[in-house]
Scaffold this motif. Structure first.
Motif, PDB file in Angstrom:
ATOM      1  N   ASP A   1     -33.608 -34.404 -22.284  1.00  0.00           N
ATOM      2  CA  ASP A   1     -33.009 -33.108 -22.591  1.00  0.00           C
ATOM      3  C   ASP A   1     -33.808 -31.935 -22.034  1.00  0.00           C
ATOM      4  O   ASP A   1     -33.384 -30.796 -22.159  1.00  0.00           O
ATOM      5  N   GLY A   2     -34.982 -32.199 -21.492  1.00  0.00           N
ATOM      6  CA  GLY A   2     -35.745 -31.123 -20.877  1.00  0.00           C
ATOM      7  C   GLY A   2     -36.948 -30.673 -21.684  1.00  0.00           C
ATOM      8  O   GLY A   2     -37.684 -29.807 -21.245  1.00  0.00           O
ATOM      9  N   ALA A   3     -37.154 -31.247 -22.873  1.00  0.00           N
ATOM     10  CA  ALA A   3     -38.348 -30.902 -23.652  1.00  0.00           C
ATOM     11  C   ALA A   3     -39.427 -31.923 -23.307  1.00  0.00           C
ATOM     12  O   ALA A   3     -39.808 -32.739 -24.132  1.00  0.00           O
ATOM     13  N   ASP A   4     -39.901 -31.869 -22.068  1.00  0.00           N
ATOM     14  CA  ASP A   4     -40.789 -32.945 -21.634  1.00  0.00           C
ATOM     15  C   ASP A   4     -42.238 -32.507 -21.505  1.00  0.00           C
ATOM     16  O   ASP A   4     -43.112 -33.339 -21.331  1.00  0.00           O
ATOM     17  N   ARG A   5     -42.495 -31.200 -21.596  1.00  0.00           N
ATOM     18  CA  ARG A   5     -43.897 -30.790 -21.529  1.00  0.00           C
ATOM     19  C   ARG A   5     -44.484 -30.685 -22.926  1.00  0.00           C
ATOM     20  O   ARG A   5     -43.744 -30.561 -23.911  1.00  0.00           O
ATOM     21  N   GLY A   6     -45.816 -30.746 -22.990  1.00  0.00           N
ATOM     22  CA  GLY A   6     -46.528 -30.878 -24.255  1.00  0.00           C
ATOM     23  C   GLY A   6     -46.016 -29.981 -25.374  1.00  0.00           C
ATOM     24  O   GLY A   6     -45.655 -30.458 -26.452  1.00  0.00           O
ATOM     25  N   TRP A   7     -45.943 -28.688 -25.105  1.00  0.00           N
ATOM     26  CA  TRP A   7     -45.613 -27.737 -26.156  1.00  0.00           C
ATOM     27  C   TRP A   7     -44.184 -27.926 -26.646  1.00  0.00           C
ATOM     28  O   TRP A   7     -43.912 -27.936 -27.840  1.00  0.00           O
ATOM     29  N   ASP A   8     -43.251 -28.083 -25.697  1.00  0.00           N
ATOM     30  CA  ASP A   8     -41.845 -28.280 -26.069  1.00  0.00           C
ATOM     31  C   ASP A   8     -41.658 -29.584 -26.836  1.00  0.00           C
ATOM     32  O   ASP A   8     -40.917 -29.644 -27.815  1.00  0.00           O
ATOM     33  N   ARG A   9     -42.317 -30.624 -26.343  1.00  0.00           N
ATOM     34  CA  ARG A   9     -42.268 -31.910 -27.030  1.00  0.00           C
ATOM     35  C   ARG A   9     -42.727 -31.759 -28.466  1.00  0.00           C
ATOM     36  O   ARG A   9     -42.104 -32.263 -29.402  1.00  0.00           O
ATOM     37  N   PHE A  10     -43.846 -31.038 -28.633  1.00  0.00           N
ATOM     38  CA  PHE A  10     -44.421 -30.884 -29.966  1.00  0.00           C
ATOM     39  C   PHE A  10     -43.445 -30.179 -30.892  1.00  0.00           C
ATOM     40  O   PHE A  10     -43.186 -30.640 -32.008  1.00  0.00           O
ATOM     41  N   TRP A  11     -42.856 -29.061 -30.427  1.00  0.00           N
ATOM     42  CA  TRP A  11     -41.971 -28.305 -31.322  1.00  0.00           C
ATOM     43  C   TRP A  11     -40.613 -28.961 -31.493  1.00  0.00           C
ATOM     44  O   TRP A  11     -39.944 -28.755 -32.499  1.00  0.00           O
ATOM     45  N   THR A  12     -40.159 -29.745 -30.512  1.00  0.00           N
ATOM     46  CA  THR A  12     -38.845 -30.369 -30.616  1.00  0.00           C
ATOM     47  C   THR A  12     -38.890 -31.643 -31.453  1.00  0.00           C
ATOM     48  O   THR A  12     -37.986 -31.913 -32.233  1.00  0.00           O
TER      49      THR A  12
END
Lengths: 374, 301
Positions: B201-212
């Motif tokens: 879905d595009g939440a593949d970098r550290g910060w986005d992964r963490f919050w998603t």
């Protein structure tokens, strides 16, 4: 167009994929079919970019995509477990790919997403898109629910909606129907093929259920032990399986596979009434006959034996016939007819063109046929 | 032969056998003592005294108005307010790091995990002596290190403005390991397919992964850790007793240390009981909060 070239994947010492080469034509519905642990899901993950091949190339439109992440490849994936975010509503779940793609970090941040005018404009656009997808899938009234409040079939639709919403070039589906009950599964099959027709995008569908693969796809790749045993249309796989393993895997009723001697061109019983033709005949043969291609006859039978068992299936009956040497053949008979009782003699006929001949050692298809003796 | 009792009676007897002993133990060991303490807290009873007077809520009034009582309360709240966020934040950061590390370098990850857990397993009283030596104003390692990089040393345990935060730092040091283990368990329970979905879905970098994925899925763990940390922080005693005895000038006095001092040094059982009741109420409220919120919000229903 998606292309795999000689893709190999090793996990430590074990090799899961041995040089897979496969082309997914634009707009096609391709199934990866095989028993569990055959590497089909790994192949799908490599296509998605969730996993990287140890060796070999993945090309999308003739471009090597090794360095692209899953999101950059613009592929969508539907997972077996649906993988919905439990803390988000259905609408938020479906909108997430849009949010991640179109909104920057500021616009996504809590509070800012309500204040920034650009965020509000984009959110309105997303709501419209989510609404359109939800309507298409018939889940409009579920948009405010959380995944925990949904049934399996509804979760399935939401997962499809999340894949659909950003108009990907390729849909990857990893056993999406295996957690549904049998009736819903058949219904969702139809919905997925309808979706495929409507979107016109390529679908790659992983399944272990040959009936699903046969009924939905226009191309199937049969995976056995990390290799593609055969790739072709469902009809090709059914009519000309390249090996006995493929023949055994395809078909709703298991194929009869009998190992028979063929010394000096004469077949052992119960195939005494046939000649192998079409080339040099090895000393032993494996003959494969589908139960659908054997019929019960009363006069001039090709095989004469005794009824060993009868399974009544409604529309048809599966009868097991035992021959004097101990060999058995299963044949399909129409459900409304009557069959001799168990232990009574019975005759079977075969269209010789429908028989498959395999090498008993390698299991590969032989370019031979059977011919009925006059 | 007819049995002596009817079936309903036999089942009642069995129930009594199963639940009775535990109920009795709880009554004798928890409810009755709490009742006695509650009664004592409205008297001026002193240990060894032959009589006592009813003083109503005087003990409570003293606790909340007397400078020393107020001091203990405020100090405890400051201590808790410092320990909770830092202990949880550090523990989460360490857990995320070790969880990541375990995929690449399992043995180093488990080694570090053991190291972080050591303060939890060690006796805090013994560890306090080690801290005392480290923090010694003249010969302590902390001040010599500061001197080596050109910074002035501090009187960590005798500076009135600093001592509470020094104790809080030791408290953080002691609880990070425990919270880390809880966070690690929470992290390993997050299903991989959610991370896969986030990647697609595009939440593949550290910060986005963490919050998603990571942070929302850690919700139940985080709340549990918060309540455990709060309960433990409210009970801070060993470091106070061994390092500062509440000093200097009550600058590091806390609720439980005050309770100990009033009850076991000055033998003011009535006042100590009042402190105990306040402490008891705090723990009960925290526990109820945990049950309520844990049941409702965090399971995403």
């Amino acid at each position: 167009m998606l292309e795999l070239r000689d893709v190999t994947r090793r996990f430590g010492e074990t090799t899961v994929l041995h040089g897979i080469s496969l082309t997914v034509v634009d707009g096609s519905f391709t199934s990866l079919l095989g028993p569990s642990g055959c590497g089909k899901s790994t192949t799908l993950r490599i296509m998605a970019g969730l996993d990287r091949p140890t060796a070999g190339q993945v090309l999308i439109d003739n471009r090597d995509v090794a360095e692209l992440t899953a999101a950059q490849r613009n592929v969508a994936m539907v997972f077996q477990s649906y993988a919905l975010y439990p803390h988000l509503t259905v609408a938020q779940n479906i909108a997430l790919p849009l949010v991640m793609r179109h909104m920057n970090r500021f616009e996504r941040a809590p509070l800012f997403d309500r204040i920034l005018p650009s965020a509000r404009v984009k959110q309105a656009g997303h709501r419209a898109q989510v609404g359109a997808v939800a309507e298409m899938l018939g889940i409009t009234e579920l948009l405010d629910r959380k995944p925990a409040q949904l049934s399996g079939g509804q979760k399935q639709r939401v997962a499809v909606g999340r894949a659909l919403v950003r108009d990907p070039s390729l849909f990857l589906l990893d056993e999406p129907l295996s957690n549904l009950d049998a009736k819903l599964r058949v219904q969702m099959r139809g919905e997925l093929t309808a979706l495929h027709r409507r979107t016109g995008r390529s679908f790659v569908y992983v399944t272990h259920d040959q009936a699903e693969a046969m009924s939905m796809s226009d191309r199937i790749a049969v995976f056995i032990d990390g290799r593609i045993a055969q790739a072709g249309s469902p009809r090709t796989l059914f009519e000309r399986p390249v090996s006995r393993t493929v023949a055994a895997f395809i078909g709703s009723h298991p194929i009869n596979l009998l190992d028979v001697g063929a010394a000096r061109g004469e077949l052992e019983d119960p195939f005494g009434g046939f000649w192998p033709v079409g080339g040099e005949v090895p000393a032993r043969l494996t003959i494969g006959i589908r139960p659908e291609h054997l019929s019960v006859v009363e006069t001039r039978p090709a095989f004469a034996g005794h009824v060993a068992a009868i399974e009544y299936l409604g529309a048809e009956m599966l009868v097991t016939v035992r021959f004097p040497g101990g060999a058995e053949l299963r044949a399909l008979a129409p459900g409304e007819g009557s069959l001799p009782a168990i232990g009574q003699p019975i005759g079977l006929d075969l269209d010789p063109a429908r028989a498959h001949l395999f090498d008993p050692l390698s299991g590969e298809r032989l370019d031979l046929g059977l011919e009925r003796k006059p | 032969m007819r049995p002596l009792l009817t079936r309903a009676w036999r089942e009642t007897v069995t129930d009594m056998w199963l639940a009775g002993p535990a109920t009795l133990a709880m009554l004798v060991l928890i409810f009755i003592p709490v009742g006695i303490v509650a009664i004592l807290s409205v008297t001026d009873y002193q240990f060894g005294a032959r009589s006592f007077r009813w003083v109503g809520v005087d003990n409570y009034v003293t606790l909340f108005t007397d400078p020393i009582g107020r001091r203990a309360l405020v100090n405890t709240l400051i201590y808790v307010a410092v320990v909770i966020p830092f202990s949880m934040g550090l523990a989460l950061a360490v857990a995320l790091g070790l969880h990541r590390l375990a995929a690449w370098w399992p043995w180093l990850s488990s080694l570090l995990r053991a190291a972080y857990f050591l303060p939890v397993a060690a006796t805090l009283v013994a560890m306090a002596i080690a801290w005392q030596m480290l923090l010694h104003p003249n010969i302590g390692l902390v001040n010599s290190t500061l001197a080596a990089i050109g910074l002035p040393g501090r009187d960590w345990l005798s500076d009135r403005g600093l001592v509470l935060y020094t104790l809080a730092a030791i408290g953080i040091w002691q609880t990070v390991g425990y919270n880390m283990v809880l966070f690690l368990a929470g992290l390993s329970a997050i299903p991989q397919h959610l991370y896969d979905a986030a990647a697609v879905d595009g939440a593949d970098r550290g910060w986005d992964r963490f919050w998603t994925v990571t942070w929302p899925m850690l919700g139940p763990t985080t709340l549990f850790v918060a309540v455990i940390t709060a309960t433990n922080a409210f009970q801070v005693f060993e470091t106070v007793a061994t390092l500062t005895r509440g000093g200097p000038a009550f600058a590091s006095d806390t609720l439980v240390y005050a309770l100990y001092r009033e009850g076991f040094v000055y033998f003011k059982a009535g006042y100590a009981s009042a402190i105990t009741m306040v402490f008891f109420v705090v723990v009960v409220v925290l526990t109820l909060l945990q049950f309520r919120v844990l049941e409702r919000r965090v399971h995403y229903r």
